[in-house]
Design a protein around this motif. Structure first.
Motif, PDB file in Angstrom:
ATOM      1  N   UNK A 180       0.811  -1.221   0.000  1.00 35.76           N
ATOM      2  CA  UNK A 180       0.000   0.000   0.000  1.00 35.76           C
ATOM      3  C   UNK A 180       0.840   1.266   0.000  1.00 35.76           C
ATOM      4  N   UNK A 181       2.160   1.108   0.028  1.00 36.77           N
ATOM      5  CA  UNK A 181       3.036   2.272   0.150  1.00 36.77           C
ATOM      6  C   UNK A 181       3.945   2.396  -1.063  1.00 36.77           C
ATOM      7  N   UNK A 182       4.119   3.615  -1.582  1.00 40.52           N
ATOM      8  CA  UNK A 182       5.048   3.797  -2.706  1.00 40.52           C
ATOM      9  C   UNK A 182       6.505   3.648  -2.285  1.00 40.52           C
ATOM     10  N   UNK A 183       6.789   3.844  -1.006  1.00 34.12           N
ATOM     11  CA  UNK A 183       8.165   3.735  -0.501  1.00 34.12           C
ATOM     12  C   UNK A 183       8.341   2.370   0.147  1.00 34.12           C
ATOM     13  N   UNK A 184       8.642   1.357  -0.654  1.00 38.69           N
ATOM     14  CA  UNK A 184       8.679  -0.014  -0.162  1.00 38.69           C
ATOM     15  C   UNK A 184       9.775  -0.246   0.872  1.00 38.69           C
ATOM     16  N   UNK A 185      10.850   0.531   0.796  1.00 41.84           N
ATOM     17  CA  UNK A 185      11.998   0.284   1.666  1.00 41.84           C
ATOM     18  C   UNK A 185      11.905   0.987   3.016  1.00 41.84           C
ATOM     19  N   UNK A 186      10.969   1.910   3.164  1.00 37.52           N
ATOM     20  CA  UNK A 186      10.837   2.633   4.438  1.00 37.52           C
ATOM     21  C   UNK A 186       9.368   2.992   4.642  1.00 37.52           C
ATOM     22  N   UNK A 187       8.621   2.020   5.101  1.00 37.54           N
ATOM     23  CA  UNK A 187       7.197   2.179   5.347  1.00 37.54           C
ATOM     24  C   UNK A 187       6.953   2.281   6.853  1.00 37.54           C
ATOM     25  N   UNK A 188       5.736   2.631   7.262  1.00 36.11           N
ATOM     26  CA  UNK A 188       5.440   2.581   8.703  1.00 36.11           C
ATOM     27  C   UNK A 188       5.737   1.221   9.320  1.00 36.11           C
ATOM     28  N   UNK A 189       5.501   0.144   8.568  1.00 35.98           N
ATOM     29  CA  UNK A 189       5.766  -1.194   9.105  1.00 35.98           C
ATOM     30  C   UNK A 189       7.251  -1.387   9.392  1.00 35.98           C
ATOM     31  N   UNK A 190       8.114  -0.815   8.563  1.00 37.86           N
ATOM     32  CA  UNK A 190       9.551  -0.893   8.832  1.00 37.86           C
ATOM     33  C   UNK A 190       9.883  -0.168  10.138  1.00 37.86           C
ATOM     34  N   UNK A 191       9.230   0.955  10.364  1.00 40.22           N
ATOM     35  CA  UNK A 191       9.462   1.698  11.602  1.00 40.22           C
ATOM     36  C   UNK A 191       8.973   0.900  12.810  1.00 40.22           C
ATOM     37  N   UNK A 192       7.797   0.266  12.674  1.00 39.14           N
ATOM     38  CA  UNK A 192       7.276  -0.555  13.777  1.00 39.14           C
ATOM     39  C   UNK A 192       8.245  -1.690  14.087  1.00 39.14           C
ATOM     40  N   UNK A 193       8.723  -2.335  13.026  1.00 39.17           N
ATOM     41  CA  UNK A 193       9.587  -3.496  13.201  1.00 39.17           C
ATOM     42  C   UNK A 193      10.944  -3.093  13.761  1.00 39.17           C
TER      43      UNK A 193
END
Length: 200
Positions: free
Chosen positions: A113-126
């Motif tokens: 769902x994000x155009x920025x695949x390498x730095x998404x909210x999920x990356x921040x959560x993880x």
């Protein structure tokens, strides 16, 4: 419900409560594996519905409710990832596959769902969850009981790369990577073992 009766779930006014109960089941089962695995499976399927082989009817129902699902993902994703990573670092090994599946489903859903695949909210959560996970002094931690930022970033980069691979192969490798994260955080494996993924 996700597979066979999605309308009863997606149109349920108590959906936030249902998700909350599932998250509490992960956090509060105290290692009870059957109920924890069931809750993890439900959350994995609900948030990762795009990766499932759904019937045409179920697919259309989820597609029509995609905004609602994404809202629930944004609201609950941080807690689910936090609980899963904490359990990987300190919970029973028998739950590692289900925990990894849940994390991967959430990260994949957010990446899609994000155009920025390498730095998404999920990356921040993880990243935040991994840095809070305990680690031994020789496992890549900073000596304060936390995973070092460097090791976390390396794992995130590898995870993103693996999830961009098509098909089951990339997902299976990502599950192995999260299992290795669990071993590193417990001091059972050194972070230098991550080089094996780079060399593949």
């Amino acid at each position: 419900f996700v597979l066979y009766c999605p309308a009863a779930l997606l149109h349920n006014e108590q959906l936030p409560t249902i998700l909350e109960l599932a998250i509490q089941s992960i956090a509060g089962c105290g290692g009870e594996q059957r109920s924890t695995r069931a809750a993890l499976g439900f959350l994995s399927h609900f948030f990762g519905w795009q990766s499932l082989r759904l019937s045409q009817h179920a697919q259309s129902m989820f597609s029509a409710s995609a905004n609602s699902v994404n809202e629930q993902l944004a609201a609950n994703g941080p807690r689910v990832v936090q609980e899963c990573v904490a359990s990987l670092a300190g919970g029973p090994q028998a739950l590692w596959p289900a925990l990894s599946d849940c994390v991967i489903s959430i990260v994949t859903a957010v990446m899609n769902a994000s155009p920025a695949e390498n730095e998404t909210p999920a990356h921040q959560w993880l990243r935040q969850a991994m840095m809070q996970a305990g680690g031994g002094s020789d496992s890549g931690s900073n000596g304060g009981g936390r995973m070092s930022e460097e090791v976390c970033q390396q794992i995130l980069g590898l995870l993103t790369h693996l999830l961009k691979q098509e098909g089951l192969k990339g997902r299976n490798k990502a599950k192995v990577l999260l299992s290795d994260f669990a071993r590193i955080s417990r001091g059972e494996m050194g972070s230098d073992m991550l080089l094996n993924y780079i060399q593949q």
